[in-house]
Design an enzyme around this catalytic site. Sequence first.
Site, PDB file in Angstrom:
ATOM      1  N   GLY A  10       0.828  -1.204   0.000  1.00 50.06           N
ATOM      2  CA  GLY A  10       0.000   0.000   0.000  1.00 50.06           C
ATOM      3  C   GLY A  10       0.859   1.249   0.000  1.00 50.06           C
ATOM      4  O   GLY A  10       1.729   1.412   0.850  1.00 50.06           O
ATOM      5  N   GLY A  12      -0.172   4.403   0.501  1.00 51.44           N
ATOM      6  CA  GLY A  12      -0.982   5.498   1.043  1.00 51.44           C
ATOM      7  C   GLY A  12      -0.112   6.359   1.948  1.00 51.44           C
ATOM      8  O   GLY A  12       1.113   6.395   1.787  1.00 51.44           O
ATOM      9  N   ASN A  37       1.721  -1.429  -4.776  1.00 52.44           N
ATOM     10  CA  ASN A  37       0.476  -0.647  -4.754  1.00 52.44           C
ATOM     11  C   ASN A  37      -0.307  -0.933  -6.020  1.00 52.44           C
ATOM     12  O   ASN A  37       0.285  -1.205  -7.064  1.00 52.44           O
ATOM     13  CB  ASN A  37       0.817   0.853  -4.676  1.00 52.44           C
ATOM     14  CG  ASN A  37      -0.398   1.696  -4.319  1.00 52.44           C
ATOM     15  OD1 ASN A  37      -0.992   1.527  -3.254  1.00 52.44           O
ATOM     16  ND2 ASN A  37      -0.786   2.589  -5.206  1.00 52.44           N
ATOM     17  N   GLU A 170     -17.385  17.221   5.002  1.00 53.24           N
ATOM     18  CA  GLU A 170     -16.445  17.856   4.062  1.00 53.24           C
ATOM     19  C   GLU A 170     -16.982  17.766   2.628  1.00 53.24           C
ATOM     20  O   GLU A 170     -16.881  18.716   1.861  1.00 53.24           O
ATOM     21  CB  GLU A 170     -15.065  17.191   4.146  1.00 53.24           C
ATOM     22  CG  GLU A 170     -14.332  17.538   5.447  1.00 53.24           C
ATOM     23  CD  GLU A 170     -12.820  17.341   5.355  1.00 53.24           C
ATOM     24  OE1 GLU A 170     -12.405  16.286   4.858  1.00 53.24           O
ATOM     25  OE2 GLU A 170     -12.081  18.248   5.775  1.00 53.24           O
ATOM     26  N   ALA A 314      -5.225  10.138   8.733  1.00 56.01           N
ATOM     27  CA  ALA A 314      -3.939  10.274   8.053  1.00 56.01           C
ATOM     28  C   ALA A 314      -2.887  10.726   9.066  1.00 56.01           C
ATOM     29  O   ALA A 314      -1.735  10.287   9.025  1.00 56.01           O
ATOM     30  CB  ALA A 314      -4.064  11.285   6.924  1.00 56.01           C
TER      31      ALA A 314
HETATM   32  P1  FAD Z   1      -4.507   5.093   2.443  1.00 58.05           P
HETATM   33  O1  FAD Z   1      -3.894   6.449   2.485  1.00 58.05           O
HETATM   34  O2  FAD Z   1      -5.947   4.989   2.216  1.00 58.05           O
HETATM   35  O3  FAD Z   1      -3.704   4.208   1.396  1.00 58.05           O
HETATM   36  C1  FAD Z   1      -3.960   2.872   1.100  1.00 58.05           C
HETATM   37  C2  FAD Z   1      -3.259   2.520  -0.195  1.00 58.05           C
HETATM   38  O4  FAD Z   1      -3.372   1.132  -0.437  1.00 58.05           O
HETATM   39  C3  FAD Z   1      -3.839   3.218  -1.428  1.00 58.05           C
HETATM   40  O5  FAD Z   1      -2.801   3.755  -2.199  1.00 58.05           O
HETATM   41  C4  FAD Z   1      -4.553   2.093  -2.176  1.00 58.05           C
HETATM   42  O6  FAD Z   1      -4.558   2.284  -3.581  1.00 58.05           O
HETATM   43  C5  FAD Z   1      -3.703   0.890  -1.798  1.00 58.05           C
HETATM   44  N1  FAD Z   1      -4.427  -0.376  -1.849  1.00 58.05           N
HETATM   45  C6  FAD Z   1      -5.623  -0.671  -1.305  1.00 58.05           C
HETATM   46  N2  FAD Z   1      -5.950  -1.950  -1.517  1.00 58.05           N
HETATM   47  C7  FAD Z   1      -4.941  -2.490  -2.208  1.00 58.05           C
HETATM   48  C8  FAD Z   1      -4.678  -3.795  -2.701  1.00 58.05           C
HETATM   49  N3  FAD Z   1      -5.528  -4.811  -2.523  1.00 58.05           N
HETATM   50  N4  FAD Z   1      -3.531  -3.996  -3.379  1.00 58.05           N
HETATM   51  C9  FAD Z   1      -2.642  -3.001  -3.582  1.00 58.05           C
HETATM   52  N5  FAD Z   1      -2.827  -1.757  -3.117  1.00 58.05           N
HETATM   53  C10 FAD Z   1      -3.962  -1.503  -2.449  1.00 58.05           C
HETATM   54  N6  FAD Z   1      -7.524  12.035   8.052  1.00 58.05           N
HETATM   55  C11 FAD Z   1      -6.919  13.076   8.680  1.00 58.05           C
HETATM   56  O7  FAD Z   1      -5.990  12.871   9.481  1.00 58.05           O
HETATM   57  N7  FAD Z   1      -7.299  14.362   8.448  1.00 58.05           N
HETATM   58  C12 FAD Z   1      -8.266  14.684   7.563  1.00 58.05           C
HETATM   59  O8  FAD Z   1      -8.571  15.874   7.367  1.00 58.05           O
HETATM   60  C13 FAD Z   1      -8.926  13.616   6.862  1.00 58.05           C
HETATM   61  N8  FAD Z   1      -9.849  13.890   5.929  1.00 58.05           N
HETATM   62  C14 FAD Z   1     -10.387  12.873   5.193  1.00 58.05           C
HETATM   63  C15 FAD Z   1     -11.272  13.203   4.166  1.00 58.05           C
HETATM   64  C16 FAD Z   1     -11.814  12.215   3.363  1.00 58.05           C
HETATM   65  C17 FAD Z   1     -12.729  12.611   2.226  1.00 58.05           C
HETATM   66  C18 FAD Z   1     -11.490  10.846   3.619  1.00 58.05           C
HETATM   67  C19 FAD Z   1     -12.066   9.746   2.753  1.00 58.05           C
HETATM   68  C20 FAD Z   1     -10.610  10.511   4.652  1.00 58.05           C
HETATM   69  C21 FAD Z   1     -10.054  11.523   5.446  1.00 58.05           C
HETATM   70  N9  FAD Z   1      -9.133  11.226   6.480  1.00 58.05           N
HETATM   71  C22 FAD Z   1      -8.520  12.273   7.155  1.00 58.05           C
HETATM   72  C23 FAD Z   1      -8.749   9.832   6.807  1.00 58.05           C
HETATM   73  C24 FAD Z   1      -7.468   9.433   6.071  1.00 58.05           C
HETATM   74  O9  FAD Z   1      -7.605   9.688   4.697  1.00 58.05           O
HETATM   75  C25 FAD Z   1      -7.108   7.967   6.297  1.00 58.05           C
HETATM   76  O10 FAD Z   1      -7.107   7.689   7.667  1.00 58.05           O
HETATM   77  C26 FAD Z   1      -5.712   7.674   5.686  1.00 58.05           C
HETATM   78  O11 FAD Z   1      -5.761   7.791   4.292  1.00 58.05           O
HETATM   79  C27 FAD Z   1      -5.188   6.295   6.095  1.00 58.05           C
HETATM   80  O12 FAD Z   1      -3.923   6.098   5.554  1.00 58.05           O
HETATM   81  P2  FAD Z   1      -3.409   4.663   5.141  1.00 58.05           P
HETATM   82  O13 FAD Z   1      -1.952   4.807   4.837  1.00 58.05           O
HETATM   83  O14 FAD Z   1      -3.829   3.669   6.158  1.00 58.05           O
HETATM   84  O15 FAD Z   1      -4.221   4.280   3.831  1.00 58.05           O
END
Ligand code: FAD
Length: 401
Positions: A10, A12, A37, A170, A314
């Site tokens: 991932g 992210g 990813n 939002e 995030a």
């Molecule tokens: P992500 O950033 O979601 O990344 C996951 C990655 O894994 C992605 O690139 C995806 O493509 C990849 N992936 C998924 N499944 C697979 C698979 N099977 N195989 C290969 N790759 C895969 N948080 C805040 O702190 N402040 C904010 O203001 C805030 N605003 C938000 C607004 C919105 C509209 C949303 C939807 C969320 C918001 N959040 C906010 C929450 C935040 O976005 C998440 O908590 C954060 O993105 C989590 O990070 P992560 O690294 O766990 O996953």
Amino acid sequence: NRRPKVVILGAGYGGMMTATRLQKANMHREAEIVLVNKHNYHYQTTWLHEPAAGTMHHDRTRMKISDVIDTNKIQFIKDGVQRIDSEHQKVHLDGGELDYDYLVIGLGSEPETFGIPGVSQHAFSIRSVNSVRLIREHIEYMFANYNRQDEKQEDLLTFVVAGAGFTGIEFVGELSERIPELCHEYDIAREKVKIYSVEAAPSALPGFDEELVEYAMNLLESRGVEFKISTPIKEVQEGKVLLENGDEIKSQTIVWTTGVRGNPVVEKSGFDAMRGRVKVEKDMRAPGHDNIFIFGDCALIINEEINRPYPPTAQIAIQQAYTVSNNLKKLIKGEENLEEFKPDIKGTVASLGGKEAIGVIGDRKLYGNSASAMKKIIDNRYLYLLGGMPLVLKKGKLNLF
Ligand code: FAD
């Protein structure tokens, strides 16, 4: 002497930050590092409500992974993860298999539907570039279609956002800014358009400061948003939402934002999870797995002050990536005193569209313009941590006020 292999699943917030931290520390000299990813780009999930509503182009929320990561130092594999076989230290991908010595799981989340019938079939969700591009196109199509019908169909111009939590609010904020532009473009009177924000809990933005919630609701109502609070949804059918109270709302656009659960790969791979999230050890490892770290939306950590899980954000994913990358360095170097993760919650800011936002930073409340500027500073700070000033200048939100 074989170098240990670190596989990060991932790209992210968590995955990208871990990869860049390991790269900066030149860990590729001591370990083989692989990032997997499903797309060749990284997107900022926290910005997605903007391209969903059409107030920002989706390209601004994403960047090519190879523009940020040096692929001579870190191998990038564009593929989908299907399942992890921790017993044999293998990851099954759509297009092959990978083995690992150390694994990092940062696959993010998927929408939580609470088993409500019809959600996955009939509602949109804000979760990726692909999903928000579809929402934006669909909304425009509704407007384009309306004036073509002899008998005007009100449900084309009725937008239902299920869930008035952070993401729902939002998105509603952005949508309420975008609607007047669409009305102008498609010759439609603003009063024809309805935006409903439907929430089961007794308040919008549950858990947020009451005064700020009131500010947000008043502002959004002044832009034509109608709130239906304490109104659980029973079912989603094609073209309508059925409410527990017996009412229904006819709408061709239902956007589901009632929270998230961890990526299904986690449960499919046999990890013990609650709503798809693994309750990790203090050093961010999965219980019983000395070589697997899980973070971000796939991990669950408890806020001991209130004995409840921290909401997945995030902010936390980024901070966890620092701990995970430090701990990986230690393991690669054969050290055993792993670091414990301690969240340092700096605050929360929710944008409300245009130059409006609300937030709490430390114990200071922020409204309007200053909150909106703070939101942009937070977004830019992440880009700075990831790719320094060049990335801020390329992708940042430079127009603060
Ligand atoms: P992500 O950033 O979601 O990344 C996951 C990655 O894994 C992605 O690139 C995806 O493509 C990849 N992936 C998924 N499944 C697979 C698979 N099977 N195989 C290969 N790759 C895969 N948080 C805040 O702190 N402040 C904010 O203001 C805030 N605003 C938000 C607004 C919105 C509209 C949303 C939807 C969320 C918001 N959040 C906010 C929450 C935040 O976005 C998440 O908590 C954060 O993105 C989590 O990070 P992560 O690294 O766990 O996953």
